[in-house]
Design an enzyme around this catalytic site. Structure first.
Site, PDB file in Angstrom:
ATOM      1  N   ASN A 221      26.609  -1.453  66.816  1.00  0.00           N
ATOM      2  CA  ASN A 221      28.512  -1.480  67.264  1.00  0.00           C
ATOM      3  C   ASN A 221      29.075  -0.200  66.155  1.00  0.00           C
ATOM      4  O   ASN A 221      28.203   0.973  65.651  1.00  0.00           O
ATOM      5  CB  ASN A 221      28.553  -2.870  66.671  1.00  0.00           C
ATOM      6  CG  ASN A 221      28.025  -2.734  65.354  1.00  0.00           C
ATOM      7  OD1 ASN A 221      28.804  -1.797  64.625  1.00  0.00           O
ATOM      8  ND2 ASN A 221      27.476  -3.160  64.713  1.00  0.00           N
TER       9      ASN A 221
ATOM     10  N   ASP B 263      23.952  -9.285  65.662  1.00  0.00           N
ATOM     11  CA  ASP B 263      23.298 -10.561  65.345  1.00  0.00           C
ATOM     12  C   ASP B 263      22.340 -10.776  66.572  1.00  0.00           C
ATOM     13  O   ASP B 263      20.927 -11.792  65.864  1.00  0.00           O
ATOM     14  CB  ASP B 263      24.411 -11.511  66.563  1.00  0.00           C
ATOM     15  CG  ASP B 263      25.756 -11.690  65.778  1.00  0.00           C
ATOM     16  OD1 ASP B 263      25.817 -12.282  64.139  1.00  0.00           O
ATOM     17  OD2 ASP B 263      26.442 -11.310  66.481  1.00  0.00           O
TER      18      ASP B 263
ATOM     19  N   LYS C 133       8.424   7.051  71.730  1.00  0.00           N
ATOM     20  CA  LYS C 133       9.539   7.337  72.535  1.00  0.00           C
ATOM     21  C   LYS C 133       8.790   6.528  73.883  1.00  0.00           C
ATOM     22  O   LYS C 133       8.712   6.741  74.787  1.00  0.00           O
ATOM     23  CB  LYS C 133      10.178   8.359  72.557  1.00  0.00           C
ATOM     24  CG  LYS C 133      11.199   8.724  73.689  1.00  0.00           C
ATOM     25  CD  LYS C 133      11.979   9.702  73.966  1.00  0.00           C
ATOM     26  CE  LYS C 133      12.881  10.140  74.631  1.00  0.00           C
ATOM     27  NZ  LYS C 133      13.428  11.134  74.805  1.00  0.00           N
TER      28      LYS C 133
HETATM   29  N1  CTP Z   1      27.061 -11.589  59.114  1.00  0.00           N
HETATM   30  C1  CTP Z   1      25.940 -11.773  58.804  1.00  0.00           C
HETATM   31  N2  CTP Z   1      25.420 -11.355  59.269  1.00  0.00           N
HETATM   32  C2  CTP Z   1      24.535 -11.855  60.955  1.00  0.00           C
HETATM   33  C3  CTP Z   1      26.106 -11.839  61.340  1.00  0.00           C
HETATM   34  C4  CTP Z   1      27.693 -11.683  60.460  1.00  0.00           C
HETATM   35  O1  CTP Z   1      26.962 -12.144  57.348  1.00  0.00           O
HETATM   36  N3  CTP Z   1      24.240 -11.621  60.949  1.00  0.00           N
HETATM   37  C5  CTP Z   1      28.954 -11.987  58.558  1.00  0.00           C
HETATM   38  C6  CTP Z   1      29.270 -10.346  58.866  1.00  0.00           C
HETATM   39  O2  CTP Z   1      29.329  -9.824  57.735  1.00  0.00           O
HETATM   40  C7  CTP Z   1      30.776 -10.963  58.730  1.00  0.00           C
HETATM   41  C8  CTP Z   1      30.484 -12.277  59.235  1.00  0.00           C
HETATM   42  O3  CTP Z   1      29.182 -12.996  59.208  1.00  0.00           O
HETATM   43  O4  CTP Z   1      31.173 -10.947  57.462  1.00  0.00           O
HETATM   44  C9  CTP Z   1      30.967 -12.779  60.680  1.00  0.00           C
HETATM   45  O5  CTP Z   1      30.549 -13.599  61.189  1.00  0.00           O
HETATM   46  P1  CTP Z   1      30.412 -13.784  62.999  1.00  0.00           P
HETATM   47  O6  CTP Z   1      29.959 -15.271  63.029  1.00  0.00           O
HETATM   48  O7  CTP Z   1      29.010 -13.023  62.930  1.00  0.00           O
HETATM   49  O8  CTP Z   1      31.428 -13.067  62.865  1.00  0.00           O
HETATM   50  P2  CTP Z   1      31.496 -12.404  64.765  1.00  0.00           P
HETATM   51  O9  CTP Z   1      30.138 -11.277  64.917  1.00  0.00           O
HETATM   52  O10 CTP Z   1      32.593 -11.470  65.172  1.00  0.00           O
HETATM   53  O11 CTP Z   1      31.099 -13.405  65.557  1.00  0.00           O
HETATM   54  P3  CTP Z   1      31.227 -13.609  67.027  1.00  0.00           P
HETATM   55  O12 CTP Z   1      30.712 -12.654  68.164  1.00  0.00           O
HETATM   56  O13 CTP Z   1      30.085 -14.996  67.182  1.00  0.00           O
HETATM   57  O14 CTP Z   1      32.664 -14.177  67.014  1.00  0.00           O
END
Ligand code: CTP
Length: 404
Positions: free
Chosen positions: A212, A281, A291
């Site tokens: 990302n 996520d 590869k």
């Molecule tokens: N976070 C984490 N572990 C993950 C995903 C996120 O610890 N697997 C943490 C990130 O570091 C951040 C917070 O959770 O502090 C963000 O939450 P998240 O729900 O993942 O936010 P977004 O990515 O913005 O979620 P969404 O895509 O649902 O909006």
């Protein structure tokens, strides 16, 4: 050294303006308020007030030149820069503001200002037209964005005979600003801060990954600022081009699973966890050891869920102050508040990523700080200033923790 080590140390820079005589008063006032004071002067300042005056007031050599070898100047800019808890420049001319805004270091004072990691408080004094000039205001804004504190000049009779804005601020107000910065420079002493930064990379094969756009800048700025304020900082970061921040333990990881392991290993020893990392996520369900060739490309890459590190730690109800970040494009506060609740956090910094000029990869951002019982909207700020604002709120929520 004649200075008492436990007194906060302020380095007073004096530049060439008629207000230089008021710096003598400032030095006295700071000493009365418990500071140990050293002075550095530009050559022009010595035309207004002699170095001997400051030497007599402080009992310390006064730095005036990088080159002169008389005892008065045999002070090293690096040691001056390192030992200061706060540096201030009073009065500060338009010329020195311009030099600092552009990172120039051509004399003892500007070299020390560039070398120091201490907070910088500037009290400008100049003719009204010089102060109001667009170029001066742009230089002031550039320095402010980097975290420099300005004590705005007042209005009144100026040395040139004009009446207007540009007069050096009241000395007591300048001393107040210096005291506030000195307090801030020690307010996280002994606190253990764990910070995550950057985005994770989830490999598909040896050369491809799902990633990302997180640059890591916010997390690195928070780690650096926390270390500067006396915290013991561990920074767990995904891949980024940024160099190690000064004074922090830096752990470089790649995937979400590696980040989880590095955070868990340090969590029990932390007082605060600040998760700025954009943790992926999902990860590819399978990793191809070789590869993948074009002709054998799959129609789809099956994904599986990564653990949510912050949610898992929120479940523990451990007493560690938990701070999450949330990147949102719509209903910034509402969505962030939902994350605060769902992950049982103490604070969420909601990051508005709808404006392409802000957020990922840029220097500035607009954030909301949300707690269970309050929310604050901050203006567009440099990421380093956001770090400072956030840590101000962290410091005020913590009873400073001593070594456990
Ligand atoms: N976070 C984490 N572990 C993950 C995903 C996120 O610890 N697997 C943490 C990130 O570091 C951040 C917070 O959770 O502090 C963000 O939450 P998240 O729900 O993942 O936010 P977004 O990515 O913005 O979620 P969404 O895509 O649902 O909006």
């Amino acid at each position: 050294m004649s200075q008492t080590p436990d007194k906060p140390r302020v380095l007073v820079g004096v530049t060439g303006g008629i207000g230089a005589y008021k710096s003598c008063e400032l030095v006295r006032l700071l000493q009365r308020r418990g500071f140990s004071v050293k002075v550095v002067m530009t050559e022009a300042a010595t035309r207004f007030v002699s170095a001997l005056t400051f030497r007599t007031l402080t009992g310390e050599p006064v730095a005036t030149s990088l080159w002169a070898d008389e005892a008065e100047s045999r002070v090293h800019h690096v040691s001056l820069a390192e030992e200061a808890d706060v540096m201030t420049i009073v009065p500060c001319t338009a010329n020195v503001i311009a030099k600092l805004a552009h990172g120039r270091a051509d004399d003892m004072l500007t070299t020390t200002a560039l070398a120091t990691e201490a907070p910088l408080v500037i009290a400008p004094a100049m003719n009204t037209h010089m102060w109001r000039k667009d170029v001066t205001q742009r230089n002031v804004a550039a320095l402010r964005a980097r975290g420099v504190v300005f004590v705005e000049p007042g209005t009144g009779e100026l040395a040139c005979g004009d009446v207007g804005e540009g007069r050096l601020a009241d000395v007591a107000l300048i001393a107040d600003a210096i005291e506030a910065e000195a307090r801030r420079s020690r307010d996280l002493a002994g606190v253990r801060v764990l910070v995550t930064a950057g985005g994770t990379e989830e490999p598909i094969d040896p050369v491809r990954f799902i990633g990302n756009r997180s640059s890591g800048k916010t997390g690195f700025a928070i780690a650096e600022e926390a270390a500067r304020r006396g915290a013991r900082v561990s920074l767990v970061t995904g891949p980024t081009h940024l160099g190690d921040p000064y004074g922090c333990e830096v752990v470089r990881v790649r995937t979400a699973l590696e980040m989880r392991a590095a955070v868990l290993a340090r969590f029990d020893a932390a007082d605060v966890l600040i998760m700025t990392a954009a943790v992926a996520d999902f990860r590819p369900a399978a990793f191809a050891a070789e590869k993948i060739k074009k002709h054998e490309a799959p129609d789809a890459v099956p994904l599986e869920r990564n653990p949510d590190i912050l949610a898992e730690l929120g479940e523990r109800q451990s007493g560690v102050l938990l701070i999450g970040f949330a990147a949102e494009t719509t209903d910034v506060v509402g969505n962030a508040r939902e994350k605060l609740r769902a992950k049982r956090l103490d604070m969420v910094v909601a990051n508005d990523v709808s404006d392409p000029a802000l957020g990922f990869g840029t220097e500035a951002n607009r954030v909301h700080i949300i707690t269970p019982d309050a929310e604050e909207a901050l203006p567009v700020l440099d990421k380093r200033v956001i770090a400072r604002e956030l840590l101000d709120r962290v410091a005020s929520r913590l009873t400073p923790q001593k070594e456990r």
